[in-house]
Write a protein that holds these residues in place. Structure first.
Motif, PDB file in Angstrom:
ATOM      1  N   ARG A   1       0.819  -1.208   0.000  1.00 14.54           N
ATOM      2  CA  ARG A   1       0.000   0.000   0.000  1.00 14.54           C
ATOM      3  C   ARG A   1       0.852   1.256   0.000  1.00 14.54           C
ATOM      4  NH1 ARG A   1      -5.106  -0.602  -1.372  1.00 14.54           N
ATOM      5  NH2 ARG A   1      -5.682   1.214  -0.087  1.00 14.54           N
ATOM      6  N   MET A   2       2.019   1.188   0.622  1.00 11.63           N
ATOM      7  CA  MET A   2       2.889   2.362   0.727  1.00 11.63           C
ATOM      8  C   MET A   2       3.948   2.407  -0.366  1.00 11.63           C
ATOM      9  SD  MET A   2       3.543   2.283   4.855  1.00 11.63           S
ATOM     10  CE  MET A   2       4.683   3.660   4.745  1.00 11.63           C
ATOM     11  N   TRP A   3       3.889   1.483  -1.319  1.00  8.85           N
ATOM     12  CA  TRP A   3       4.975   1.349  -2.286  1.00  8.85           C
ATOM     13  C   TRP A   3       5.219   2.598  -3.134  1.00  8.85           C
ATOM     14  CZ3 TRP A   3       9.003  -1.306  -2.086  1.00  8.85           C
ATOM     15  CH2 TRP A   3       9.803  -1.511  -3.205  1.00  8.85           C
ATOM     16  N   PRO A   4       4.194   3.338  -3.580  1.00 13.50           N
ATOM     17  CA  PRO A   4       4.482   4.556  -4.365  1.00 13.50           C
ATOM     18  C   PRO A   4       5.372   5.555  -3.633  1.00 13.50           C
ATOM     19  CG  PRO A   4       2.176   3.963  -4.582  1.00 13.50           C
ATOM     20  CD  PRO A   4       2.739   3.066  -3.523  1.00 13.50           C
ATOM     21  N   VAL A   5       5.345   5.539  -2.302  1.00 11.98           N
ATOM     22  CA  VAL A   5       6.215   6.426  -1.525  1.00 11.98           C
ATOM     23  C   VAL A   5       7.549   5.749  -1.217  1.00 11.98           C
ATOM     24  CG1 VAL A   5       6.430   7.702   0.644  1.00 11.98           C
ATOM     25  CG2 VAL A   5       4.225   7.592  -0.526  1.00 11.98           C
ATOM     26  N   LEU A   6       7.515   4.445  -0.970  1.00 14.79           N
ATOM     27  CA  LEU A   6       8.726   3.734  -0.574  1.00 14.79           C
ATOM     28  C   LEU A   6       9.692   3.538  -1.739  1.00 14.79           C
ATOM     29  CD1 LEU A   6       7.306   1.001   1.826  1.00 14.79           C
ATOM     30  CD2 LEU A   6       8.537   3.090   2.423  1.00 14.79           C
ATOM     31  N   TRP A   7       9.166   3.359  -2.971  1.00 15.47           N
ATOM     32  CA  TRP A   7      10.038   3.070  -4.099  1.00 15.47           C
ATOM     33  C   TRP A   7      11.019   4.208  -4.384  1.00 15.47           C
ATOM     34  CZ3 TRP A   7      12.708  -0.204  -6.348  1.00 15.47           C
ATOM     35  CH2 TRP A   7      13.095  -0.137  -7.683  1.00 15.47           C
ATOM     36  N   PRO A   8      10.586   5.502  -4.442  1.00 11.86           N
ATOM     37  CA  PRO A   8      11.585   6.571  -4.583  1.00 11.86           C
ATOM     38  C   PRO A   8      12.585   6.604  -3.435  1.00 11.86           C
ATOM     39  CG  PRO A   8       9.386   7.404  -5.052  1.00 11.86           C
ATOM     40  CD  PRO A   8       9.215   6.032  -4.476  1.00 11.86           C
ATOM     41  N   LEU A   9      12.120   6.254  -2.226  1.00 10.48           N
ATOM     42  CA  LEU A   9      13.025   6.232  -1.080  1.00 10.48           C
ATOM     43  C   LEU A   9      14.104   5.163  -1.250  1.00 10.48           C
ATOM     44  CD1 LEU A   9      13.712   7.195   1.796  1.00 10.48           C
ATOM     45  CD2 LEU A   9      12.087   5.502   2.654  1.00 10.48           C
ATOM     46  N   VAL A  10      13.701   3.986  -1.737  1.00  7.33           N
ATOM     47  CA  VAL A  10      14.665   2.898  -1.963  1.00  7.33           C
ATOM     48  C   VAL A  10      15.672   3.288  -3.037  1.00  7.33           C
ATOM     49  CG1 VAL A  10      14.895   0.526  -2.786  1.00  7.33           C
ATOM     50  CG2 VAL A  10      13.090   1.099  -1.164  1.00  7.33           C
ATOM     51  N   VAL A  11      15.177   3.860  -4.140  1.00  9.64           N
ATOM     52  CA  VAL A  11      16.081   4.295  -5.212  1.00  9.64           C
ATOM     53  C   VAL A  11      17.044   5.356  -4.697  1.00  9.64           C
ATOM     54  CG1 VAL A  11      16.204   5.385  -7.485  1.00  9.64           C
ATOM     55  CG2 VAL A  11      14.418   3.710  -7.008  1.00  9.64           C
ATOM     56  N   ALA A  12      16.554   6.282  -3.889  1.00  5.08           N
ATOM     57  CA  ALA A  12      17.417   7.329  -3.331  1.00  5.08           C
ATOM     58  C   ALA A  12      18.490   6.733  -2.426  1.00  5.08           C
ATOM     59  CB  ALA A  12      16.573   8.347  -2.565  1.00  5.08           C
ATOM     60  N   LEU A  13      18.134   5.720  -1.651  1.00  5.72           N
ATOM     61  CA  LEU A  13      19.128   5.071  -0.788  1.00  5.72           C
ATOM     62  C   LEU A  13      20.203   4.386  -1.619  1.00  5.72           C
ATOM     63  CD1 LEU A  13      16.894   3.549   2.035  1.00  5.72           C
ATOM     64  CD2 LEU A  13      18.527   5.422   2.234  1.00  5.72           C
ATOM     65  N   PHE A  14      19.803   3.720  -2.710  1.00  9.35           N
ATOM     66  CA  PHE A  14      20.788   3.092  -3.589  1.00  9.35           C
ATOM     67  C   PHE A  14      21.734   4.137  -4.181  1.00  9.35           C
ATOM     68  CE2 PHE A  14      18.272  -0.989  -4.797  1.00  9.35           C
ATOM     69  CZ  PHE A  14      18.434  -1.436  -3.498  1.00  9.35           C
ATOM     70  N   LEU A  15      21.172   5.250  -4.662  1.00  6.44           N
ATOM     71  CA  LEU A  15      21.999   6.301  -5.233  1.00  6.44           C
ATOM     72  C   LEU A  15      22.911   6.924  -4.177  1.00  6.44           C
ATOM     73  CD1 LEU A  15      19.372   8.100  -7.510  1.00  6.44           C
ATOM     74  CD2 LEU A  15      21.156   6.502  -8.221  1.00  6.44           C
ATOM     75  N   THR A  16      22.406   7.059  -2.969  1.00  5.67           N
ATOM     76  CA  THR A  16      23.206   7.655  -1.900  1.00  5.67           C
ATOM     77  C   THR A  16      24.394   6.780  -1.545  1.00  5.67           C
ATOM     78  OG1 THR A  16      21.196   8.686  -1.021  1.00  5.67           O
ATOM     79  CG2 THR A  16      23.116   8.627   0.415  1.00  5.67           C
ATOM     80  N   THR A  17      24.213   5.462  -1.519  1.00  4.25           N
ATOM     81  CA  THR A  17      25.331   4.569  -1.215  1.00  4.25           C
ATOM     82  C   THR A  17      26.431   4.671  -2.271  1.00  4.25           C
ATOM     83  OG1 THR A  17      24.191   2.744  -2.343  1.00  4.25           O
ATOM     84  CG2 THR A  17      23.902   2.929   0.032  1.00  4.25           C
ATOM     85  N   LEU A  18      26.050   4.953  -3.524  1.00  3.46           N
ATOM     86  CA  LEU A  18      27.048   5.104  -4.582  1.00  3.46           C
ATOM     87  C   LEU A  18      27.799   6.429  -4.480  1.00  3.46           C
ATOM     88  CD1 LEU A  18      25.171   3.716  -7.729  1.00  3.46           C
ATOM     89  CD2 LEU A  18      27.164   2.716  -6.609  1.00  3.46           C
TER      90      LEU A  18
ATOM     91  N   ASP B   1      25.756  -0.048   6.181  1.00  5.68           N
ATOM     92  CA  ASP B   1      27.004  -0.653   5.706  1.00  5.68           C
ATOM     93  C   ASP B   1      26.716  -1.839   4.786  1.00  5.68           C
ATOM     94  OD1 ASP B   1      28.395   1.192   7.207  1.00  5.68           O
ATOM     95  OD2 ASP B   1      28.634  -0.153   8.934  1.00  5.68           O
ATOM     96  N   THR B   2      25.710  -2.627   5.122  1.00  2.17           N
ATOM     97  CA  THR B   2      25.365  -3.779   4.301  1.00  2.17           C
ATOM     98  C   THR B   2      24.834  -3.346   2.943  1.00  2.17           C
ATOM     99  OG1 THR B   2      24.858  -5.086   6.273  1.00  2.17           O
ATOM    100  CG2 THR B   2      23.919  -5.846   4.194  1.00  2.17           C
ATOM    101  N   LEU B   3      23.991  -2.307   2.924  1.00  2.00           N
ATOM    102  CA  LEU B   3      23.463  -1.810   1.647  1.00  2.00           C
ATOM    103  C   LEU B   3      24.590  -1.289   0.758  1.00  2.00           C
ATOM    104  CD1 LEU B   3      20.896  -1.230   0.011  1.00  2.00           C
ATOM    105  CD2 LEU B   3      20.807   1.018   1.111  1.00  2.00           C
ATOM    106  N   GLY B   4      25.556  -0.595   1.341  1.00  2.00           N
ATOM    107  CA  GLY B   4      26.697  -0.139   0.565  1.00  2.00           C
ATOM    108  C   GLY B   4      27.494  -1.289  -0.011  1.00  2.00           C
ATOM    109  N   ALA B   5      27.669  -2.364   0.771  1.00  2.00           N
ATOM    110  CA  ALA B   5      28.382  -3.535   0.262  1.00  2.00           C
ATOM    111  C   ALA B   5      27.641  -4.175  -0.908  1.00  2.00           C
ATOM    112  CB  ALA B   5      28.557  -4.555   1.392  1.00  2.00           C
ATOM    113  N   PHE B   6      26.307  -4.175  -0.849  1.00  2.00           N
ATOM    114  CA  PHE B   6      25.530  -4.740  -1.950  1.00  2.00           C
ATOM    115  C   PHE B   6      25.707  -3.937  -3.230  1.00  2.00           C
ATOM    116  CE2 PHE B   6      21.538  -4.171  -4.338  1.00  2.00           C
ATOM    117  CZ  PHE B   6      21.458  -5.433  -4.924  1.00  2.00           C
ATOM    118  N   ILE B   7      25.612  -2.606  -3.128  1.00  2.00           N
ATOM    119  CA  ILE B   7      25.738  -1.763  -4.317  1.00  2.00           C
ATOM    120  C   ILE B   7      27.133  -1.905  -4.920  1.00  2.00           C
ATOM    121  CG2 ILE B   7      25.734   0.607  -5.142  1.00  2.00           C
ATOM    122  CD1 ILE B   7      22.985  -0.453  -4.633  1.00  2.00           C
ATOM    123  N   ARG B   8      28.167  -1.917  -4.077  1.00  2.00           N
ATOM    124  CA  ARG B   8      29.533  -2.051  -4.592  1.00  2.00           C
ATOM    125  C   ARG B   8      29.747  -3.406  -5.259  1.00  2.00           C
ATOM    126  NH1 ARG B   8      30.552   0.705   0.303  1.00  2.00           N
ATOM    127  NH2 ARG B   8      30.909  -1.284   1.374  1.00  2.00           N
TER     128      ARG B   8
END
Length: 373
Positions: free
Chosen positions: A40-57, A210-217
């Motif tokens: 139900r909250m996915w339209p708000v959570l999806w940009p947040l997830v993408v932003a977190l991925f971009l931030t780790t990079l 730290d784990t999310l950063g390891a995944f992106i790398r």
């Protein structure tokens, strides 16, 4: 005298099994409710997830600038603008060579169609031009009959593109704020939580970051390996547009399944229209081989080391995520599994009993630690 079942022990075992089953059922219901709420909250959570991925990079560069006394706002602004420039450069790196060689590609497509018609006209198919024209007329008629469905699909596609643009814009703005205010988030979170939660929740959040950063790398490293191996194969076969195809392969590595299929399809198509069927089949074999190495060797090994997960767990997570939520599920399955492992390991640490008795003779100074779950 033969052994008999104890009625008392049997009833106790049944009660214990029933209690355990009820607890497991409650956990499953809680997980189902959480998944429903996420949907139900996915339209708000999806940009947040993408932003977190971009931030780790982009966070390593931001951290470097801030360590050299750049203001937080200036560092975040420079990194955000630089990221947009890099993204535009990647698009240009793909689009400019393609447009400059578009005439050659169009001629190759026309020649390929002619060769296909000549092959179809010969044995064993023996399809003449009249039959081909009849087939084309039938296809056009069927397309006209399904005009309503086509329009509906186009409208859906336009809506998907608009949603993608909105998500990208929101993700960029969120990335800027994460880069600017990220270090202040955990202290702020600790002040908002009562008691032990002020310690445990920020600690888990820091480990999760730290784990999310390891995944992106690790994902970037896997994409780089794919791009290099496939690029070398294309270069050896003298396929045009080697650099754009390599860049496309690297970028598509961040989109599981569909990204690899799309990049492979483009490479095989270009090889077919430029070098012929034989080289196209060789390119297809190279891509399939590299993708098999990626899925079964490189990705599980690299991600298992970076995330602390066994390779089999990663494969099962990707399979389960794809079955539950398609492409997005495949993309988020590995980091979700890694975050679950982070929470589980932290809870185990907190529930572990440490024996702080004084050391006995023959033991090392500082005492022994006994861990029980």
């Amino acid at each position: 005298m033969p052994d008999r079942l104890s009625a008392i022990r049997t009833r106790a075992a049944l009660r214990s099994s029933a209690r355990t089953s009820a607890e497991l059922l409650l956990l499953l219901l809680t997980a189902a409710a959480a998944l429903w709420l996420l949907g139900r909250m996915w339209p708000v959570l999806w940009p947040l997830v993408v932003a977190l991925f971009l931030t780790t990079l982009t966070w390593p560069l931001t951290r470097f600038l801030r360590a050299h006394r750049w203001p937080a706002t200036l560092a975040a602004s420079v990194v955000t603008v630089l990221s947009l420039v890099v993204a535009a450069g990647v698009v240009a790196l793909i689009a400019v060579p393609v447009s400059s060689q578009s005439g050659q590609l169009v001629d190759g497509v026309v020649d390929g169609i002619k060769q296909l018609r000549e092959w179809a006209a010969g044995p064993p198919l023996n399809i003449d031009d009249a039959q081909i024209s009849k087939g084309l007329d039938a296809a056009v008629e069927r397309l006209q009959d399904s005009a309503g469905t086509t329009v509906s699909a186009v409208v859906t596609g336009v809506g998907t593109v608009i949603n993608g643009v909105v998500t990208a814009v929101l993700a960029v703005f969120l990335m800027f704020f994460f880069l600017k205010d990220g270090p202040r988030f955990l202290p702020w979170l600790a002040r908002q939580l009562p008691g032990k939660y002020a310690v445990h929740v920020p600690a888990v959040a820091e480990r999760g970051w730290d784990t999310l950063g390891a995944f992106i790398r690790s994902q970037a490293l896997v994409g780089l390996i794919d791009a290099v191996l496939i690029g070398i194969g294309l270069w050896l076969l003298d396929i045009p547009l080697v650099l754009p195809l390599s860049v496309l392969t690297f970028v598509s590595a961040f989109v599981p399944v569909i990204g690899a299929l799309f990049a492979g399809f483009v490479a095989v198509l270009i090889a077919l229209v430029s070098n012929g069927l034989t080289d196209a089949l060789i390119v297809l074999a190279i891509i399939v081989g590299v993708q098999q190495l990626e899925g079964n060797v490189f990705q599980p090994m690299i991600q298992s080391r970076g995330l602390g997960l066994h390779a089999a767990v990663i494969l099962l997570a990707v399979t389960l995520g794809g079955n539950l939520a398609g492409i997005v599920g495949s993309l988020l399955a590995v980091p979700a599994a890694a975050l679950i492992a982070v929470v589980w390991n932290y809870v185990r640490e907190q529930l572990t009993e440490r024996d702080e008795r004084p050391p006995r003779d023959g033991e090392a100074d500082g005492g022994a630690t006994v861990a029980t779950v």
